[in-house]
Design a protein around this motif. Structure first.
Motif, PDB file in Angstrom:
ATOM      1  N   ARG A  90       0.828  -1.212   0.000  1.00  0.00           N
ATOM      2  CA  ARG A  90       0.000   0.000   0.000  1.00  0.00           C
ATOM      3  C   ARG A  90       0.862   1.262   0.000  1.00  0.00           C
ATOM      4  O   ARG A  90       0.491   2.277  -0.598  1.00  0.00           O
ATOM      5  N   ASN A  91       1.999   1.201   0.664  1.00  0.00           N
ATOM      6  CA  ASN A  91       2.832   2.399   0.810  1.00  0.00           C
ATOM      7  C   ASN A  91       4.132   2.333   0.014  1.00  0.00           C
ATOM      8  O   ASN A  91       5.042   3.132   0.248  1.00  0.00           O
ATOM      9  N   ALA A  92       4.188   1.417  -0.949  1.00  0.00           N
ATOM     10  CA  ALA A  92       5.422   1.220  -1.702  1.00  0.00           C
ATOM     11  C   ALA A  92       5.818   2.430  -2.532  1.00  0.00           C
ATOM     12  O   ALA A  92       6.982   2.568  -2.922  1.00  0.00           O
ATOM     13  N   ASP A  93       4.871   3.328  -2.813  1.00  0.00           N
ATOM     14  CA  ASP A  93       5.188   4.492  -3.631  1.00  0.00           C
ATOM     15  C   ASP A  93       5.832   5.627  -2.836  1.00  0.00           C
ATOM     16  O   ASP A  93       6.277   6.622  -3.425  1.00  0.00           O
ATOM     17  N   LEU A  94       5.887   5.499  -1.525  1.00  0.00           N
ATOM     18  CA  LEU A  94       6.466   6.578  -0.720  1.00  0.00           C
ATOM     19  C   LEU A  94       7.952   6.742  -1.015  1.00  0.00           C
ATOM     20  O   LEU A  94       8.675   5.763  -1.233  1.00  0.00           O
ATOM     21  N   GLU A  95       8.389   7.973  -1.016  1.00  0.00           N
ATOM     22  CA  GLU A  95       9.805   8.281  -1.204  1.00  0.00           C
ATOM     23  C   GLU A  95      10.429   8.510   0.169  1.00  0.00           C
ATOM     24  O   GLU A  95       9.976   9.355   0.934  1.00  0.00           O
ATOM     25  N   VAL A  96      11.448   7.715   0.489  1.00  0.00           N
ATOM     26  CA  VAL A  96      12.036   7.699   1.824  1.00  0.00           C
ATOM     27  C   VAL A  96      13.456   8.242   1.758  1.00  0.00           C
ATOM     28  O   VAL A  96      14.232   7.871   0.871  1.00  0.00           O
ATOM     29  N   SER A  97      13.780   9.122   2.691  1.00  0.00           N
ATOM     30  CA  SER A  97      15.132   9.676   2.742  1.00  0.00           C
ATOM     31  C   SER A  97      15.569   9.818   4.189  1.00  0.00           C
ATOM     32  O   SER A  97      14.783  10.218   5.051  1.00  0.00           O
TER      33      SER A  97
END
Length: 252
Positions: A90-97
């Motif tokens: 569900r949250n795979a599209d989030l961009e993480v930094s």
């Protein structure tokens, strides 16, 4: 000749109402983290159940109560459950930094929304911008703030939906404090996703553990920590594998 570093001095807080169990009184033992060996001291204390808050390491030292149990996830053996895999998708599209531990207004506003919805009676709800900046930026050890954003558009960063203040220790990642968008149905399970992401990050970095802080069996606020297996708890004999469900059956 002088010693390479001074043995830490420990202090005890004044007893206060327990934030997790009604009718209980809490007390903490703490020491200052400072100087060139602060990171080494924090690592050593973390392995025996201490947590960091700004430049202080602390752990519970309550009279007649041992309900707070330090827990950590074994990253190399972790396998997400079916529900956790759904949360990852569900949250795979989030961009993480992973950013330098620097407080921003955007982070603070997200924290305010989170506290107002999830912990309206908690002590942090009165935190102002300066308090938040101190929490994030006052760290004598290797600390990041990991941001979770929706996909960027037209070169502009996407909406911030989650963040976690995280220490990197010698043997793992220690999740100091996480917060996230509390009322977005499209992003259900953000708190779980942040922990899952830390487990993946630790594993990729060759770090064997993710430290989740304290678990309290009778506190609903802490129940989520038991969903990440295999889990280890710290007891008198050191760290041991721990299955909260089996413990509940044994006590029953």
């Amino acid at each position: 000749m002088s010693a390479p570093f001074r043995f830490p001095r420990f202090f005890v807080t004044t007893p206060a109402p327990c934030p997790y169990l009604a009718g209980r009184i809490e007390r903490k033992v703490f020491t200052e983290l400072s100087g060139p060996h602060a990171g080494e001291l924090n690592d050593a204390l973390g392995r025996i159940g201490f947590r960091r808050s700004q430049n202080v390491a602390y752990r519970p030292s309550c009279v007649d109560c041992t309900a707070c149990v330090s827990v950590r996830v074994v990253t190399g053996e972790f396998q997400p459950s079916a529900t956790q895999r759904k949360t990852l998708r569900r949250n795979a599209d989030l961009e993480v930094s992973a950013c330098k531990a620097w407080a921003t207004e955007e982070q603070y506003e997200l924290l305010r929304r989170y506290l107002k919805r999830r912990h309206p009676e908690g002590g942090m709800v009165e935190m102002d911008e300066h308090d938040f900046a101190d929490m994030v930026e006052q760290s004598p050890v290797k600390t990041y703030i990991v941001e979770y954003r929706e996909p960027s558009q037209d070169g502009r960063p996407g909406r911030l939906v989650g963040a976690c203040l995280t220490d990197q220790q010698a043997d793992g990642l220690s999740m100091i404090y996480s917060f996230f968008e509390p009322d977005d149905e499209r992003r259900a399970g953000l708190g779980t996703y942040i922990i899952l992401d830390h487990i993946v990050r630790a594993g990729n970095a060759g770090l064997p553990y993710v430290y989740l802080g304290y678990w309290v069996e009778d506190s609903k606020r802490m129940a989520y920590k038991s969903r990440f297996r295999p889990l280890e708890k710290l007891g008198p004999g050191g760290w041991r594998r721990f299955d909260p469900e089996q413990r509940e059956l044994a006590l029953g």
